[in-house]
Design an enzyme around this catalytic site. Sequence first.
Site, PDB file in Angstrom:
ATOM      1  N   LYS A   1     141.098  43.202  42.292  1.00  0.00           N
ATOM      2  CA  LYS A   1     140.078  43.923  43.041  1.00  0.00           C
ATOM      3  C   LYS A   1     139.821  43.299  44.402  1.00  0.00           C
ATOM      4  CE  LYS A   1     137.929  46.461  39.433  1.00  0.00           C
ATOM      5  NZ  LYS A   1     137.321  46.310  38.131  1.00  0.00           N
TER       6      LYS A   1
HETATM    7  N1  GLU Z   1     137.370  47.621  31.531  1.00  0.00           N
HETATM    8  C1  GLU Z   1     138.690  47.065  31.442  1.00  0.00           C
HETATM    9  C2  GLU Z   1     139.226  46.805  32.844  1.00  0.00           C
HETATM   10  O1  GLU Z   1     138.709  47.366  33.800  1.00  0.00           O
HETATM   11  C3  GLU Z   1     139.671  47.978  30.720  1.00  0.00           C
HETATM   12  C4  GLU Z   1     139.411  48.031  29.280  1.00  0.00           C
HETATM   13  C5  GLU Z   1     140.401  48.824  28.442  1.00  0.00           C
HETATM   14  O2  GLU Z   1     141.059  49.756  28.948  1.00  0.00           O
HETATM   15  O3  GLU Z   1     140.491  48.524  27.260  1.00  0.00           O
HETATM   16  O4  GLU Z   1     140.151  46.035  32.968  1.00  0.00           O
END
Ligand code: GLU
Length: 300
Positions: free
Chosen positions: A267
Site C-alpha cells: 500500500k
Molecule cells: N483483508 C485482507 C487483506 O486486505 C484479505 C483477507 C482475505 O481475503 O482473506 O489483505
Amino acid sequence: MSDAQPVFRFAPSPNGELHLGHAYSALANQAMARATGGRLLLRIEDIDRARSTATFERQIEADLAWLGFAWETPVRRQSEHFDDYRAALDALTEAGLAYPAFMTRGEIRGFVERRETEEGRPWPRDPDGAPLYPGLDRDLSDGERQARMAAGEPFAWRLDMRRATAMAGALGWHETGAGPDGEAGEISDDPGRWGDVVLARKDTPTSYHLAVTVDDALQGVTHVVRGRDLFFATSVHRLLQVLLGLPAPIYHHHDLIFGEDGRKLSKSARDLSLKALREAGLTPADVRRMVGLPGAAAAP
Ligand code: GLU
C-alpha cells in the site's frame, strides 16, 4: 436462487489505497462469480482501528466502482461485528483451546534472541518468518491467570495450537488456484507451523484469522479467492472452521502482481495505486491489461 448459488467476496482493509494487486483480486472474484452465476460481496476488514480510516474506505468504494466491480449491499464492516468474533473466542476459551498470553512483543523478542544465542540455532519461525510464540504462559494455573488478569496485566488471547490440532484431527482444503510451489487440488498443510496464533488483543478485540473465518461462514461464502500470500494462512482458517463447526469454502489463491523492481506491491507503493493510475488518465481496460486479465469489462 437455490442454496447452492456460489458466494464470492472481496475483502480489502481500508488502511491504504488499493493498488493493482487489489484490482486483480477484485476482478478475479468478479469473473468467477459471473462464470458461476454467483453472488459478489464486498467486506471491509477494518478491525485495526488505528490504521483503518473512513477516507480510505470511501476511496476503496470509488476505485471499485470505477473498475466496474459491482457488489451487493449492505457491505459488512468488521468493526461493527466485534460481538460475533467475541462469541467465537468465548467458544474456543470454554473448550480450553485459548489462553491469555502475557508476553509482550519486546519480551518475545528478548526470549527468542537469548535462546538463539544459547543454543546456537534459529528459533522456529512461522510461514511469514515471524518467531513462534514461546508459550511460557500456556500452562499457567487458573489461579495465576485470574490474578494477573485482575491485576490489569495486558494480554492477548492465543490459540493453544497443540491442543487445537489434536482435537481437530486431519485438516485440508480444496485449492483451485495454486500455492507458492504450485500446490493445487487437495491440500493438507499443518497449521501447527504457525504456533499459538493470536485470536484477540486488548486494542483489537479479534484477529484477522478469527474475523475472516467467522465472517466467511456468517456470509455463506463458498469460494475464497485471494492472493497467494494468504495460501499458508488457510491452514489456520481450516482449523478454526473445524473447531467452531463452520463449513469449509473452496479456496483459490491467485498470482500476486509484482512491481517493476520485482517487489510485491504494497500500500505504500503509491505510484501504483488505482487512484494514481486513474488520475494519470488510465482506463479500467488499461488496468485489466496491466494485470493480465482478458478483455475489457464486458457486460455479463
Ligand atoms: N483483508 C485482507 C487483506 O486486505 C484479505 C483477507 C482475505 O481475503 O482473506 O489483505
